[in-house]
Enzyme design. Structure first.
Site, PDB file in Angstrom:
ATOM      1  N   ARG A  13       0.838  -1.191   0.000  1.00  0.00           N
ATOM      2  CA  ARG A  13       0.000   0.000   0.000  1.00  0.00           C
ATOM      3  C   ARG A  13       0.877   1.247   0.000  1.00  0.00           C
ATOM      4  O   ARG A  13       1.806   1.342   0.806  1.00  0.00           O
ATOM      5  CB  ARG A  13      -0.911   0.002   1.225  1.00  0.00           C
ATOM      6  CG  ARG A  13      -2.244   0.684   0.983  1.00  0.00           C
ATOM      7  CD  ARG A  13      -3.185   0.458   2.148  1.00  0.00           C
ATOM      8  NE  ARG A  13      -3.610  -0.926   2.308  1.00  0.00           N
ATOM      9  CZ  ARG A  13      -4.520  -1.336   3.161  1.00  0.00           C
ATOM     10  NH1 ARG A  13      -5.102  -0.458   3.957  1.00  0.00           N
ATOM     11  NH2 ARG A  13      -4.842  -2.609   3.251  1.00  0.00           N
ATOM     12  N   SER A 113      -7.860  -0.469  -0.319  1.00  0.00           N
ATOM     13  CA  SER A 113      -8.892  -0.578   0.714  1.00  0.00           C
ATOM     14  C   SER A 113      -9.493   0.787   1.032  1.00  0.00           C
ATOM     15  O   SER A 113     -10.052   1.441   0.161  1.00  0.00           O
ATOM     16  CB  SER A 113      -8.310  -1.257   1.955  1.00  0.00           C
ATOM     17  OG  SER A 113      -9.303  -1.520   2.904  1.00  0.00           O
ATOM     18  N   HIS A 114      -9.336   1.249   2.286  1.00  0.00           N
ATOM     19  CA  HIS A 114      -9.958   2.492   2.725  1.00  0.00           C
ATOM     20  C   HIS A 114      -9.030   3.693   2.639  1.00  0.00           C
ATOM     21  O   HIS A 114      -9.393   4.785   3.081  1.00  0.00           O
ATOM     22  CB  HIS A 114     -10.436   2.336   4.175  1.00  0.00           C
ATOM     23  CG  HIS A 114      -9.319   2.069   5.140  1.00  0.00           C
ATOM     24  ND1 HIS A 114      -8.788   0.815   5.308  1.00  0.00           N
ATOM     25  CD2 HIS A 114      -8.611   2.896   5.954  1.00  0.00           C
ATOM     26  CE1 HIS A 114      -7.815   0.876   6.205  1.00  0.00           C
ATOM     27  NE2 HIS A 114      -7.682   2.122   6.605  1.00  0.00           N
ATOM     28  N   LYS A 123      -3.353  -6.857  -2.675  1.00  0.00           N
ATOM     29  CA  LYS A 123      -3.632  -7.921  -1.722  1.00  0.00           C
ATOM     30  C   LYS A 123      -3.479  -9.254  -2.444  1.00  0.00           C
ATOM     31  O   LYS A 123      -3.829  -9.380  -3.621  1.00  0.00           O
ATOM     32  CB  LYS A 123      -5.048  -7.799  -1.144  1.00  0.00           C
ATOM     33  CG  LYS A 123      -5.262  -6.576  -0.259  1.00  0.00           C
ATOM     34  CD  LYS A 123      -6.673  -6.552   0.320  1.00  0.00           C
ATOM     35  CE  LYS A 123      -6.853  -5.385   1.267  1.00  0.00           C
ATOM     36  NZ  LYS A 123      -8.220  -5.365   1.862  1.00  0.00           N
ATOM     37  N   ASP A 253     -16.366  -0.527   3.031  1.00  0.00           N
ATOM     38  CA  ASP A 253     -15.128   0.217   2.793  1.00  0.00           C
ATOM     39  C   ASP A 253     -14.759   0.129   1.308  1.00  0.00           C
ATOM     40  O   ASP A 253     -15.540  -0.351   0.482  1.00  0.00           O
ATOM     41  CB  ASP A 253     -14.002  -0.299   3.695  1.00  0.00           C
ATOM     42  CG  ASP A 253     -13.455  -1.653   3.274  1.00  0.00           C
ATOM     43  OD1 ASP A 253     -14.208  -2.444   2.684  1.00  0.00           O
ATOM     44  OD2 ASP A 253     -12.264  -1.913   3.546  1.00  0.00           O
ATOM     45  N   ASP A 255     -12.879  -1.649  -0.654  1.00  0.00           N
ATOM     46  CA  ASP A 255     -12.892  -2.908  -1.410  1.00  0.00           C
ATOM     47  C   ASP A 255     -13.906  -3.900  -0.860  1.00  0.00           C
ATOM     48  O   ASP A 255     -13.893  -5.075  -1.226  1.00  0.00           O
ATOM     49  CB  ASP A 255     -11.504  -3.524  -1.481  1.00  0.00           C
ATOM     50  CG  ASP A 255     -10.938  -3.924  -0.114  1.00  0.00           C
ATOM     51  OD1 ASP A 255     -11.356  -3.339   0.899  1.00  0.00           O
ATOM     52  OD2 ASP A 255     -10.064  -4.808  -0.062  1.00  0.00           O
ATOM     53  N   ASP A 257     -14.460  -5.397   2.038  1.00  0.00           N
ATOM     54  CA  ASP A 257     -14.196  -6.502   2.970  1.00  0.00           C
ATOM     55  C   ASP A 257     -14.467  -6.099   4.413  1.00  0.00           C
ATOM     56  O   ASP A 257     -14.303  -6.912   5.322  1.00  0.00           O
ATOM     57  CB  ASP A 257     -12.776  -7.061   2.807  1.00  0.00           C
ATOM     58  CG  ASP A 257     -11.680  -6.054   3.107  1.00  0.00           C
ATOM     59  OD1 ASP A 257     -11.985  -4.899   3.490  1.00  0.00           O
ATOM     60  OD2 ASP A 257     -10.488  -6.417   2.960  1.00  0.00           O
ATOM     61  N   ARG A 258     -14.894  -4.831   4.644  1.00  0.00           N
ATOM     62  CA  ARG A 258     -15.232  -4.381   6.000  1.00  0.00           C
ATOM     63  C   ARG A 258     -16.625  -3.760   5.988  1.00  0.00           C
ATOM     64  O   ARG A 258     -16.992  -3.031   5.076  1.00  0.00           O
ATOM     65  CB  ARG A 258     -14.209  -3.368   6.509  1.00  0.00           C
ATOM     66  CG  ARG A 258     -12.842  -3.996   6.694  1.00  0.00           C
ATOM     67  CD  ARG A 258     -11.912  -3.117   7.519  1.00  0.00           C
ATOM     68  NE  ARG A 258     -11.623  -1.871   6.854  1.00  0.00           N
ATOM     69  CZ  ARG A 258     -11.829  -0.661   7.377  1.00  0.00           C
ATOM     70  NH1 ARG A 258     -12.378  -0.543   8.574  1.00  0.00           N
ATOM     71  NH2 ARG A 258     -11.502   0.413   6.712  1.00  0.00           N
ATOM     72  N   HIS A 340     -14.038  -6.207   9.826  1.00  0.00           N
ATOM     73  CA  HIS A 340     -13.746  -7.506   9.214  1.00  0.00           C
ATOM     74  C   HIS A 340     -14.523  -8.570   9.998  1.00  0.00           C
ATOM     75  O   HIS A 340     -14.373  -8.682  11.221  1.00  0.00           O
ATOM     76  CB  HIS A 340     -12.261  -7.831   9.306  1.00  0.00           C
ATOM     77  CG  HIS A 340     -11.386  -7.050   8.379  1.00  0.00           C
ATOM     78  ND1 HIS A 340     -11.308  -7.313   7.035  1.00  0.00           N
ATOM     79  CD2 HIS A 340     -10.549  -6.016   8.609  1.00  0.00           C
ATOM     80  CE1 HIS A 340     -10.450  -6.477   6.477  1.00  0.00           C
ATOM     81  NE2 HIS A 340      -9.976  -5.680   7.398  1.00  0.00           N
TER      82      HIS A 340
END
Length: 482
Positions: A13, A113-114, A123, A253, A255, A257-258, A340
């Site tokens: 990242r 992600s966020h 990832k 978020d 992507d 996943d949260r 998550h």
């Protein structure tokens, strides 16, 4: 940017620029191909890897560069295009549902992600699981070995096959949940991120009445930052739930996943309480099972899980660590404050915020069928009414963080009532967590940002304010909270 600074503990990242762009992504593709061949050996037929990307403006170009590195090394690629990370993870299991889909050696997702729009990242999964920290370090070492050496090109380049996976993913969701959402009104905030391509449709297929906000993917994230763990990002969702009289609201978020959840009163349900909400239904089917929470979670979890006959368990924060622990110990449910959520009872165990939202709706529907008029807020009100903070981030160097945690441990050993209530025990599995009666204080180093993160809980207002004051004293020498 330091040479290695874009390599974190479990993913890549960084801010996109001259030293982090297509050339580096091509190199990542070459490296991941080398990692597969090192771990699995030279195959008779080329390995298949699925690649997807998030909604950031530079993600398609960076994904193409990564695919170039993979195919130059002889890896075949299933190109999923714009996808949530969980959809990419799902592709690893699709061969069990669709025999025409190839079995994959792993997956790669281009996403940050966020993080803010100017960031991107990568990832990885390998053989249906997230790379563990030691494996990721091996991947990192291979990357830097290749920086000074010409990567070996395959005699025959790999193929690229575009695949529209959404119908398969939606069908799998529908098969499990059917029309469980009938009569439930839900506001869906996709945050102009990847969830918009699938979340509203998936919840409508459950029978929910769906109110959409910020559905259209836009990598500039023009309305709010796609991080449901920060309450201010949920302000639009809270207002829309109030305005429409919805039963609940869900947010995702960058992507997907949260998960973030808001009750019918427009109040945020933190990630640890979402896990608690799901615990009753999971333990009803798995009596006596363990339920795992990350170190940031409410002290209430111990009393509540035990009251249902389950075994509560704390773990260090980090989705890779939690997924590995759940697999090793056969734990059906786990969750982190960050949103998550993990299920191994009716799912493959990876973190999928949309699947988690479906489980929340299923649990809500079940309780309302038993008690007409049941509301999401009834659950929170049934628990001990402690005061609990958001997660607080404070900029900090690694050395300062280490020193602060060590000094605090020494202080607590000498002064157990430092936080206004006697410390009952201290946990050091991930930073320092000092438990008090019906509360706790936590300080730990972030695994993804140059900062410390803090959270605390207290049984009453006076203790809460006392801990708050202590935090100000502890962090005064550091930068202001993020």
């Amino acid at each position: 940017m330091g040479k290695r600074s874009f390599w974190g503990r479990y993913d890549i990242r960084a801010m996109v620029g001259d030293d982090f762009g297509p050339a580096q992504y091509r190199q990542v593709g070459l490296t991941y191909a080398q990692y597969l061949q090192r771990e699995l050996g030279q195959p008779k037929e080329a390995y298949w890897v699925a690649v997807g990307h998030d909604a950031r403006l530079h993600s398609p170009k960076l994904a193409e560069a990564l695919i170039e590195g993979l195919t130059e090394s002889g890896i075949n690629v299933i190109h999923l295009g714009l996808s949530t990370s969980p959809i990419v993870y799902f592709s690893e299991h699709l061969h069990t549902l669709n025999p025409d889909f190839p079995e994959l050696a792993g997956t790669v997702v281009v996403t940050a992600s966020h993080n803010p729009p100017e960031y991107n990242g990568v990832k990885f999964t390998f053989q249906k699981r997230t790379l563990e920290e030691e494996e990721f370090q091996t991947l990192q070492a291979l990357y830097f070995q290749q920086e000074t050496a010409l990567a070996a090109m395959a005699e025959k380049p790999g193929a690229v096959r575009a695949y529209k996976i959404l119908p398969d993913y939606l069908a799998a969701q529908g098969q499990q949940f059917d029309q469980v959402g009938q009569g439930i009104k839900v506001v869906v905030d996709s945050g102009n991120a990847t969830a918009g391509i699938v979340a509203p449709e998936a919840l409508r297929r459950l029978g929910c009445e769906v109110v959409e906000i910020f559905t259209e993917p836009d990598g500039r994230f023009p309305n709010h930052h796609p991080d449901p763990c920060v309450y201010k990002n949920l302000a639009f969702l809270m207002d829309k739930v109030h305005e429409t009289g919805a039963d609940l609201g869900v947010a995702f978020d960058g992507d997907a996943d949260r998960l973030g959840v808001v009750d019918e009163q427009g109040e945020v349900i933190p990630g640890d309480y979402v896990t608690l909400f799901l615990t009753q239904d999971v333990l009803a089917e798995h009596p006596g099972a363990k339920v795992i929470f990350d170190i940031k979670s409410t002290q209430t979890l111990f009393q509540y899980v035990r009251s249902l006959g389950g075994q509560p368990m704390l773990s260090p924060s980090g989705h890779a660590y939690m997924k590995r622990t759940m697999k090793d110990l056969d734990i059906p449910l786990g969750g982190e404050l960050s949103g998550h959520l993990f299920f191994r009872d009716k799912h493959w165990g990876f973190d999928d915020a949309l699947y988690a939202a479906c489980r929340v709706i299923e649990a809500f529907a079940h309780r309302r069928s038993q008690k007409p008029g049941y509301r999401i807020s009834d659950f929170r009100q049934s628990l001990p009414q402690t005061l609990i903070s958001e997660e607080i981030r404070v900029h900090c160097t690694p050395d300062d963080a280490k020193r602060l945690i060590a000094d605090l441990q020494t202080t607590l050993e000498r002064q157990p009532d430092f936080f206004g209530s006697p410390v009952t025990d201290i946990l050091t599995m991930d930073g320092l967590r000092a438990n008090i009666e019906n509360g706790f204080f936590l300080v730990r180093r972030s695994g993804t940002e140059p900062c410390i993160t803090l959270r605390f809980e207290a049984p009453d207002e006076a203790t809460y304010r006392h801990i708050e004051k202590r935090i100000s004293e502890l962090t005064a020498p550091l930068a202001a909270p993020l």
